[in-house]
Motif scaffolding. Structure first.
Motif, short mmCIF file in Angstrom:
data_model
loop_
_atom_site.label_atom_id
_atom_site.label_comp_id
_atom_site.label_asym_id
_atom_site.label_seq_id
_atom_site.Cartn_x
_atom_site.Cartn_y
_atom_site.Cartn_z
N ASN A 35 0.96 -0.85 -0.01
CA ASN A 35 0.46 0.51 0.15
C ASN A 35 0.25 1.16 -0.06
O ASN A 35 1.83 1.29 0.53
CB ASN A 35 -1.07 0.03 1.05
CG ASN A 35 -1.73 0.64 0.82
OD1 ASN A 35 -1.25 2.26 1.87
ND2 ASN A 35 -2.85 0.91 0.88
N HIS A 67 0.89 4.01 1.99
CA HIS A 67 1.00 4.88 3.19
C HIS A 67 2.39 3.94 3.58
O HIS A 67 3.28 4.13 4.26
CB HIS A 67 -0.10 4.54 3.72
CG HIS A 67 -0.61 5.36 3.24
ND1 HIS A 67 -1.04 7.05 3.85
CD2 HIS A 67 -2.61 5.30 2.56
CE1 HIS A 67 -1.75 7.45 3.30
NE2 HIS A 67 -2.98 6.67 2.73
N TRP A 110 -5.52 9.71 1.66
CA TRP A 110 -6.53 8.98 1.10
C TRP A 110 -6.61 9.20 0.37
O TRP A 110 -7.87 10.72 0.52
CB TRP A 110 -7.01 8.13 2.61
CG TRP A 110 -6.92 6.64 2.35
CD1 TRP A 110 -6.32 7.15 4.15
CD2 TRP A 110 -6.44 5.80 2.69
NE1 TRP A 110 -5.74 5.92 5.04
CE2 TRP A 110 -5.21 4.78 3.76
CE3 TRP A 110 -5.99 4.81 1.48
CZ2 TRP A 110 -4.61 3.45 4.05
CZ3 TRP A 110 -5.14 3.08 1.92
CH2 TRP A 110 -4.66 2.69 2.87
N SER A 159 -14.58 2.27 0.56
CA SER A 159 -12.99 3.06 0.83
C SER A 159 -11.58 3.16 -0.60
O SER A 159 -13.15 3.59 -2.03
CB SER A 159 -12.30 1.80 0.43
OG SER A 159 -11.03 1.33 1.45
N SER A 160 -11.12 3.44 -0.72
CA SER A 160 -10.57 3.57 -1.98
C SER A 160 -10.35 2.66 -2.95
O SER A 160 -10.24 1.86 -2.78
CB SER A 160 -8.97 4.81 -1.68
OG SER A 160 -8.68 4.18 -0.67
N THR A 173 -6.84 1.27 -2.18
CA THR A 173 -7.06 -0.60 -0.84
C THR A 173 -8.03 -1.50 -2.10
O THR A 173 -7.34 -2.86 -1.74
CB THR A 173 -8.03 0.02 0.57
OG1 THR A 173 -7.18 0.80 0.88
CG2 THR A 173 -8.85 -1.04 1.49
N ALA A 197 -1.23 9.49 -3.24
CA ALA A 197 -2.51 9.40 -3.02
C ALA A 197 -2.79 10.20 -4.07
O ALA A 197 -4.29 9.12 -5.16
CB ALA A 197 -2.86 10.38 -1.94
#
Ligand code: PCA
Length: 326
Positions: free
Chosen positions: A37, A39, A143, A205-206, A209, A267
């Protein structure tokens, strides 16, 4: 005797050779999201930057996928000094203080630019709360905008009734209740499994994800809704921070600045890239239809009013400061 002396000298030499490495502190850094991910990638770069920049005085090891502490436990682990540092989605702690949920108010902001203005309005209050909890934020990254995932076509909130809905914070659980779905709290690291086994059938969610967890293997539809943009925060325990030298604090803050910049860039870049990835995986990716959108806006208005009620004067001050910045 001679042999003993030789052994002692050998041991002492080994100890001296090991000294420079032993002089450094080792910081374990728990993170909830998978290593792939963005992040976590950003967090790993930050960790390397600190390890190199401090000349090994502080060596940070990242532990993604909730492998050291599950997402919900990371904040407490940092707060109580079980670990010196950790990364966490703070909106997951809205039950402690509604202020932590400033970034999950539906439809207050829907773009990165608007989100950054709201963040600027909320930040001093979040920092104050964190200070009360013996923590300092080093950097924070948003996000991408939140959309809805389903295992079927959905055109209205009525179509959502009865679905098992994976939640990741209080706002997402409340959204499920208000749309008559059944909320089940599941960490992102576990969602592929949850969708594959039918424990969950939908989520908000995005694209990031869903792409990262390959949800096209179980889910069929993604609707862009741009409901809100939540944030992750890199937190350090204040007792640990107080013991860091000024020179190393400068290094860490510089690494944090670069991480925030790189993470935010990712992002933004990943928003389109990951939605295209969901489509390439076989999902129908499209904007929510008019009926679904107006139904969701009604739910959002209820949630926004509830948040303002819970967040009191501070919440109102955040929204007022945001509106003034528009
Ligand atoms: N992904 C995280 C939080 C927000 C997002 O886009 C998750 O689903 O847990």
């Amino acid at each position: 005797m001679k042999k003993m002396t030789t052994t002692c000298v050998a041991l002492a030499t080994t100890a001296m050779m090991a000294l420079p490495a032993m002089a450094g502190e080792k910081w374990d850094l728990p993170m909830a999201y998978s290593g792939s991910n963005f992040h976590s990638v950003t967090g790993a770069e930050f960790a390397n930057c600190v390890t190199t920049g401090t000349g090994g005085d502080i060596e940070i090891t990242t532990h993604p996928s909730g492998s050291l502490f599950a997402g919900g436990d990371i904040k407490r682990a940092v707060q109580t000094g079980q670990v010196p540092i950790g990364e966490r989605l703070l909106s997951g702690h809205q039950n402690e203080s509604a202020i932590f949920g400033w970034d999950s108010i539906p439809f207050l902001v829907s773009s990165f630019d608007e989100h950054e203005k709201l963040y600027a309005a909320a930040l001093p209050h979040v920092q104050e709360l964190l200070a009360e909890q013996n923590m300092t934020m080093l950097y924070s990254v948003p996000w991408p905008p939140q959309g809805l995932y389903f295992n079927k076509e959905v055109n209205s909130v009525a179509d959502m009734e009865g679905l098992k809905f994976r939640s990741y914070n209080n706002a997402t659980a409340r959204m499920a209740e208000l749309t008559k779905m059944l909320p089940v709290s599941i960490e992102a690291a576990e969602i592929s499994q949850a969708f594959a086994t039918g424990v969950a059938e939908s989520m908000v969610s995005s694209g990031a994800t869903g792409y990262d967890r390959k949800v096209w293997e179980s889910l069929s539809h993604f609707y862009s809704v741009d409901a809100w943009l939540p944030r992750n925060y890199m937190l350090v325990n204040n007792d640990v921070w107080a013991d860091v030298s000024e020179a190393n604090k400068n290094v860490i803050n510089a690494c944090a600045g670069m991480a925030e910049y790189a993470g935010t860039w990712r992002a933004k870049e990943y928003t389109g890239f990951t939605l295209a990835g969901l489509a390439a995986g076989g999902m129908t990716v499209q904007p929510a239809g008019d009926q679904l959108m107006s139904d969701l806006r009604e739910v959002g208005a209820t949630m926004a009013a509830e948040w303002l009620e819970a967040a009191g004067d501070t919440g109102q001050a955040i929204v007022d400061a945001y509106n003034a910045a528009q």
